[in-house]
Write a protein that holds these residues in place. Structure first.
Motif, PDB file in Angstrom:
ATOM      1  N   UNK A  73     -22.922  -2.408 -13.257  1.00 35.15           N
ATOM      2  CA  UNK A  73     -24.124  -2.669 -14.161  1.00 35.15           C
ATOM      3  C   UNK A  73     -25.390  -1.868 -13.789  1.00 35.15           C
ATOM      4  N   UNK A  74     -25.966  -1.276 -14.884  1.00 34.40           N
ATOM      5  CA  UNK A  74     -27.139  -0.477 -14.449  1.00 34.40           C
ATOM      6  C   UNK A  74     -28.175  -1.320 -14.071  1.00 34.40           C
ATOM      7  N   UNK A  75     -29.139  -1.058 -13.077  1.00 36.13           N
ATOM      8  CA  UNK A  75     -30.200  -1.816 -12.540  1.00 36.13           C
ATOM      9  C   UNK A  75     -30.960  -2.365 -14.000  1.00 36.13           C
ATOM     10  N   UNK A  77     -30.018  -3.067 -17.097  1.00 34.93           N
ATOM     11  CA  UNK A  77     -29.688  -4.166 -17.693  1.00 34.93           C
ATOM     12  C   UNK A  77     -29.970  -5.505 -16.718  1.00 34.93           C
ATOM     13  N   UNK A  79     -32.435  -5.956 -14.876  1.00 40.80           N
ATOM     14  CA  UNK A  79     -33.900  -6.309 -14.607  1.00 40.80           C
ATOM     15  C   UNK A  79     -34.348  -7.474 -15.536  1.00 40.80           C
ATOM     16  N   UNK A  85     -32.171 -11.839 -11.642  1.00 37.16           N
ATOM     17  CA  UNK A  85     -32.489 -11.035 -10.828  1.00 37.16           C
ATOM     18  C   UNK A  85     -32.904 -11.585  -9.626  1.00 37.16           C
ATOM     19  N   UNK A  89     -30.506 -10.481  -6.596  1.00 31.48           N
ATOM     20  CA  UNK A  89     -30.898  -9.065  -5.823  1.00 31.48           C
ATOM     21  C   UNK A  89     -30.567  -8.924  -4.435  1.00 31.48           C
ATOM     22  N   UNK A  90     -30.614 -10.147  -3.708  1.00 33.98           N
ATOM     23  CA  UNK A  90     -30.615 -10.226  -2.319  1.00 33.98           C
ATOM     24  C   UNK A  90     -29.129  -9.936  -1.933  1.00 33.98           C
ATOM     25  N   UNK A  92     -26.450  -7.932  -3.390  1.00 32.32           N
ATOM     26  CA  UNK A  92     -25.548  -6.885  -4.499  1.00 32.32           C
ATOM     27  C   UNK A  92     -25.401  -5.393  -3.682  1.00 32.32           C
ATOM     28  N   UNK A 118     -29.514   3.856 -10.234  1.00 30.09           N
ATOM     29  CA  UNK A 118     -28.545   3.145  -9.324  1.00 30.09           C
ATOM     30  C   UNK A 118     -27.606   2.084 -10.121  1.00 30.09           C
ATOM     31  N   UNK A 119     -26.414   1.888  -9.619  1.00 33.90           N
ATOM     32  CA  UNK A 119     -25.688   0.993 -10.287  1.00 33.90           C
ATOM     33  C   UNK A 119     -25.427  -0.334  -9.247  1.00 33.90           C
ATOM     34  N   UNK A 120     -25.404  -1.363  -9.785  1.00 33.66           N
ATOM     35  CA  UNK A 120     -24.984  -2.471  -8.852  1.00 33.66           C
ATOM     36  C   UNK A 120     -23.541  -3.043  -9.299  1.00 33.66           C
ATOM     37  N   UNK A 122     -20.986  -5.472 -10.105  1.00 33.92           N
ATOM     38  CA  UNK A 122     -21.111  -6.778 -10.701  1.00 33.92           C
ATOM     39  C   UNK A 122     -21.074  -8.056  -9.836  1.00 33.92           C
ATOM     40  N   UNK A 128     -24.021  -7.434 -18.639  1.00 36.22           N
ATOM     41  CA  UNK A 128     -23.370  -6.402 -19.449  1.00 36.22           C
ATOM     42  C   UNK A 128     -22.663  -6.998 -20.477  1.00 36.22           C
TER      43      UNK A 128
END
Lengths: 509, 509
Positions: A73-75, A77, A79, A85, A89-90, A92, A118-120, A122, A128
Motif C-alpha cells: 500500500x503506497x504511503x 493511500x 495517509x 494512520x 503507523x507504529x 508496519x 515507500x510501500x507499506x 498491508x 487499498x
C-alpha cells in the motif's frame, strides 16, 4: 492412580509453557528464524484449511464475493484517514528498495533502487480496497458492494506468541459498502453473528458477542464489535471483530454513489475479520495435559487408524483389514461432509503413533491388531474422554461394523461434548454480582478469576481514559458490552454515574 | 452477415489490446494504482479458486502436505546459494524499516526503526523452506519430505502485464527433499506430469512438456522442466515449471539425513510451481472476439440463468420457474462435482446480462421469458458456439427437463470442444521440417508463425550464449526440449554439430 500425561508440563503448573508445548508436541507450528514470523506445519495448516473452508462457505452464502488486493500500500493511500494512520503507523513493515547489490560479498539494498514513495506491507486493507470501491461504485444500483479476501497481513509486533500475536498472520478481511448507516450496521452485525455462530458450532468455542468500548475501537471505526472467548486460564481472547466505519473511509477514498434522486452520497462502509489467531483459541479452550483436543469439524483427520504391525505374516491381513475399515469410514458422512479417515502407515511403533495422534488431538484413534482382525473388532479411543476412572486409557473394543455405522454420531457427540465443557466453564466464570471497585479487586485478586460483568455508565474521553488506566494497573481490560447482557441497573462501578449498560472486564491475550 | 462482436477490438487487429480488453470487459482484474500489482476481481479470483481447488486435490493425492512459511526472508538466508542470489537479487522488494513517523504532516520511515538485517519479500521460498527442512529431517525415515504452500510472492518487474507478469502474484510452490538423485528426479517429473495433465484436462489447454535449456534454468537448479502452451498469436507461454535442484540448496541450508548405514548425506531437493499466470494462458488460448471462453471445469458459474423480466404480472412466474431450473441443475453433477448454476437477479436488462456473461465466458447462458415458461422451455446459448452460419447468435429453444438432464453432458462437450480446438491449433503450428537457420528466418519472417522444433546439439557455456544472442536479435527464445519429441537426426541448425535432441524455438511471453 496418578496419570502420566503426554505433555512435559501441565496447564496447572505453567499455562504459558503448556501452550507452547501443545504447539510443539502436536507439530502445529514453530519459530521460523524470521523475526516474529512462524512456520505453520501440516497439522496446524490443515486446521486453518478447515477453518477457511467452513468460513468461506458462510461468507459466500451471505452474497459476499472474494477478490484479491495488493500486498503493498503506497504511503499516500494510507495517509488519508488520520485515525487509521495513528493506529497502524507504529507497527508496519516498510519497503524502501526494489533491488539488492553485492558489496564486498554482502548483499545490501541498492541505493539506486530507492523507491520514490515507500510501500507499506498491508496491516489491513481498508485503504487499498477503498480506492477500488471508489472506481467500482457509481450508483445506488451498485450497492451494497460485498467483498472479502483471504490474505496474509503484517503488523510489526515487539512481543510475539505463536498463533496469538505474530508479525505476519493469515486472515480473511470482509469489506463492504452501503447506501446508509442502517444497511451498513446490519452488515456489521450480520458478520458478527456469522463469527459467533461459526465459533460456537465449527470450533465448539463459546463466545460472548458485544460492542467494544471506545478505547478498544479499530483505528478509524465508529463502532467495533467482537467475539470474546474464555481460555482455560480465565483470560479473554478476542477471536474476531466487525467494524462499522461510518463515512470516514469513504470520505478518504472518495467512495460515493448517486442516489435515486440523482445526488451524490458518501457510502457507509464496514470491515470484519478473523485470523489464524482462532487456532490459538482452540488450543487454549479445548487442549488438555495430553495436548490438543481438536473439534471434529476442523480436524484435518477426524479418525486415525493405527495398524499394530509385528513384522510377521499377520501384518498383511491387518493392513488389508485397516484399508477396508478406512474405505467404510470414507463412505460415511458427518456434519454434511464425507468423514476424513486417515490410515497411518508411517514406519514407527504403534504406541508412538497413538500418542502422537493424542497430542495432535485427532478426535478418534482406532488401533487394529491381529486379535482385532480375528474377532472382527477395532479398538477405539475417543480423544474427549481419554482416561477411565482408574487412570488407564479408555480404549473400547467394538465390532468393526458397529463402529463404522456409529462413527458419524460419535464425531457429532465429541463436538457437542467439547462445546458443552467449554460452555460450562465459561458460564461458571463470569461473575455478575460485583457492585464496586473493591469487589473487582477482591475478585481478580482471588484464585482463578474469570471475567466480571459490571454496571457501566459508558464514559468517554478523559473519563474513560481514567478507567482504562485504573484497570491497566491491575492488568485488566474492558472486553465488550455483551449484546445479550441484562438491562443495567444501579451505578457504574467506576464513575458512580447511573449505569446504561453492562461491560465485561477481564485479563486478556 | 458481418458479426458485430462484443469486444471493442479483435484478436486479428491488435492481440495485445484484445487481451487487455478481455480482462477489462470480463471484470477479471484491473490495475490497482500500486506499481505492478493488480486487483483480481470476483470473476478472475473465482477462476483462481477453481484452479486452486482442482490443483490442490492433485497435490494432496500425491502425498504432499500443505504448510505456510514466512513472507519475509532475511538476507543472510538468501546469500547462501550463489546462483540463486544472482538470479533474484535484481528484482526483490526489500523491507528496511518497521515503523513510520509523521514529519511535517507526511509519513516517512522512522530512521530509528531501521532493521539491522533487511528482509526481502519472498520471490520464491527455497531458502526459507530449506532452513525448516534442515530442522525437520534427521534420518532416511523422514524422507521423502513433501511440502507445498499456496502463497503470494513478489518479483519486482519493470514491465508488467496483468496475470502474465505482475510484481505480486499468487501461486503454489511445492518443495520436496529426497534421499538420492533418482528419487528427486522422479518427483520433479511427477510434478511436471501433474501440471501437464492438469493443464490439458482442467484448463483444456494443450501443452508441450519438456526440459528447459541451460540458459533458461531456475537460478540454482540442475535441471528445469516446463509446460509450454501456445497462445492464439503463436507465442509460447511457460505455464508451469518443475526443478531438480541437486544438492546445492541442501548444502546451503544444511539439509542432511542419516542413511541406513549411519552416515550423513545431503538431500536432493526439488521445487515446482504454477501461478495466476495460468489465467492469462486460459484467456489467450480460449478467448475469442466476444471475450473469454472459460473452460467449464474452472468456470465459477458453469451455467448462468437470466430471467427476462418485464416489470409486469408475469415476472413472478418467470422467477419461480428460474429458481426451479436452478434447483434442478444444482442437483446434477458434472466432472464429479455438483453443477455450479447461478441465477442472475441483478437489476439490469436481460440483454445486457447476456452479453456480460458472454464476455465473462460462462460456458452456458440460459434465458427464460414468459413464453418459455408457458411452453416449459428454456433458451440455451453455448459459449463455445455462439453464432450460427448466418451470423446470428445460436440460441436453441429446448424443453426444460431435457436441458437439465443433458446439462452435464453439454458441459463435458464444451470442455472437450475447447480442448479440441486448442489442440488442433497447436499441432498445426509446430513446424518440424526446418534444417538450417535460413529456414528458421523464413519461417519466423512469414505470416503467423508458431513454433519450430529443430535438431539441437545441446551446446553449453559460450556456445549456448552465442545461440541465445542470435535468437534474441530475432526476438526468439528456446522454449524446451519436448519429452515426447522424435529422436534427433542430422545436424544442429545452430552449431552444425550432430544433434542429440530436438528443441522448440518460438516467440514468447
Amino acid at each position: 492412580m496418578a496419570i502420566k500425561h503426554a505433555l512435559p508440563v501441565t496447564r496447572e503448573k505453567d499455562f504459558a509453557a503448556w501452550y507452547q508445548a501443545v504447539i510443539a508436541e502436536a507439530d502445529m507450528a514453530e519459530e521460523s528464524g524470521v523475526r516474529g514470523c512462524m512456520v505453520i506445519r501440516p497439522w496446524g495448516y490443515g486446521i486453518w484449511e478447515r477453518i477457511q473452508k467452513l468460513m468461506d462457505a458462510r461468507v459466500k452464502a451471505a452474497g459476499v464475493e472474494n477478490c484479491y488486493f495488493p500486498l503493498f500500500i503506497p504511503l499516500s493511500f494510507f495517509e488519508k484517514e488520520a485515525d487509521h494512520v495513528d493506529g497502524f503507523a507504529k507497527e508496519m513493515a516498510v519497503v524502501t528498495h526494489h533491488r539488492l547489490r553485492s558489496v564486498e560479498g554482502k548483499l545490501v539494498p541498492d541505493p539506486d533502487s530507492r523507491l520514490e514513495e515507500p510501500l507499506v506491507v498491508r496491516p489491513t486493507s481498508e485503504t487499498v480496497i477503498g480506492q477500488a470501491m471508489s472506481r467500482w461504485i457509481q450508483s445506488w444500483r451498485d450497492l451494497p458492494m460485498l467483498t472479502n479476501q483471504w490474505a496474509n497481513v503484517v503488523r510489526w509486533e515487539m512481543r510475539t506468541r505463536m498463533f496469538l500475536r505474530t508479525s505476519e498472520f493469515l486472515w480473511q478481511e470482509g469489506h463492504t459498502a452501503h447506501a446508509d448507516r442502517a444497511d451498513a450496521m446490519e452488515e456489521t452485525l450480520r458478520a458478527l453473528e456469522m463469527y459467533r455462530d461459526f465459533s460456537e458450532t465449527a470450533l465448539a468455542m463459546p463466545v460472548v458477542a458485544g460492542e467494544k468500548p471506545e478505547n478498544e475501537r479499530f483505528p478509524g471505526a465508529v463502532a467495533t464489535y467482537s467475539i470474546e472467548a474464555m481460555m482455560q486460564d480465565g483470560k479473554a481472547l478476542q477471536a474476531g471483530t466487525s467494524h462499522y466505519l461510518g463515512t470516514g473511509f469513504a470520505e478518504a477514498a472518495n467512495i460515493k454513489y448517486q442516489d435515486r434522486e440523482g445526488s451524490q452520497q458518501l457510502c457507509h462502509t464496514t470491515s470484519w475479520g478473523v485470523s489464524t489467531r482462532m487456532i490459538g483459541g482452540v488450543i487454549m479452550v479445548h487442549g488438555d495435559d495430553d495436548g490438543l483436543r481438536c473439534p471434529p469439524q476442523i480436524a484435518p483427520h477426524q479418525i486415525v487408524i493405527v495398524p499394530m504391525l509385528r513384522d510377521n505374516d499377520e501384518d498383511e491381513a491387518v493392513i488389508a483389514y485397516c484399508r477396508d475399515l478406512q474405505k467404510g469410514l470414507l463412505g460415511q458422512s458427518a456434519f454434511g461432509e464425507p468423514i476424513r479417515a486417515h490410515l497411518d502407515m508411517k514406519g514407527t511403533k504403534a504406541s508412538t503413533k497413538r500418542w502422537g495422534w493424542v497430542k495432535k488431538g485427532a478426535p478418534i484413534v482406532v488401533e487394529v491388531g491381529g486379535r482385532d482382525v480375528a474377532g472382527g473388532n477395532v479398538s477405539v479411543l475417543r480423544r474427549d474422554r481419554l482416561y477411565r476412572e482408574d487412570g488407564k486409557t479408555d480404549s473400547a473394543i467394538v465390532a468393526r461394523e458397529a463402529f463404522v455405522a456409529d462413527a458419524a454420531a460419535m464425531l457429532v457427540g465429541i463436538e457437542a461434548a467439547l462445546y458443552g465443557q467449554a460452555k460450562a466453564a465459561l458460564d461458571a466464570r463470569i461473575e455478575r454480582g460485583i457492585i464496586d471497585t473493591a469487589g473487582l479487586d477482591t475478585y481478580f485478586g482471588a484464585d482463578k478469576p474469570g471475567w466480571a460483568e459490571v454496571p457501566w455508565a459508558k464514559p468517554t474521553g478523559a473519563a474513560l481514559d481514567k478507567v482504562v488506566e485504573w484497570l491497566k494497573g491491575r492488568k485488566l481490560t474492558l472486553r465488550n458490552v455483551p449484546l445479550d447482557a441484562a438491562a443495567a441497573t444501579g451505578a457504574c462501578i467506576f464513575t458512580g454515574e447511573p449505569a446504561v449498560e453492562r461491560v465485561l472486564v477481564g485479563r486478556s491475550y
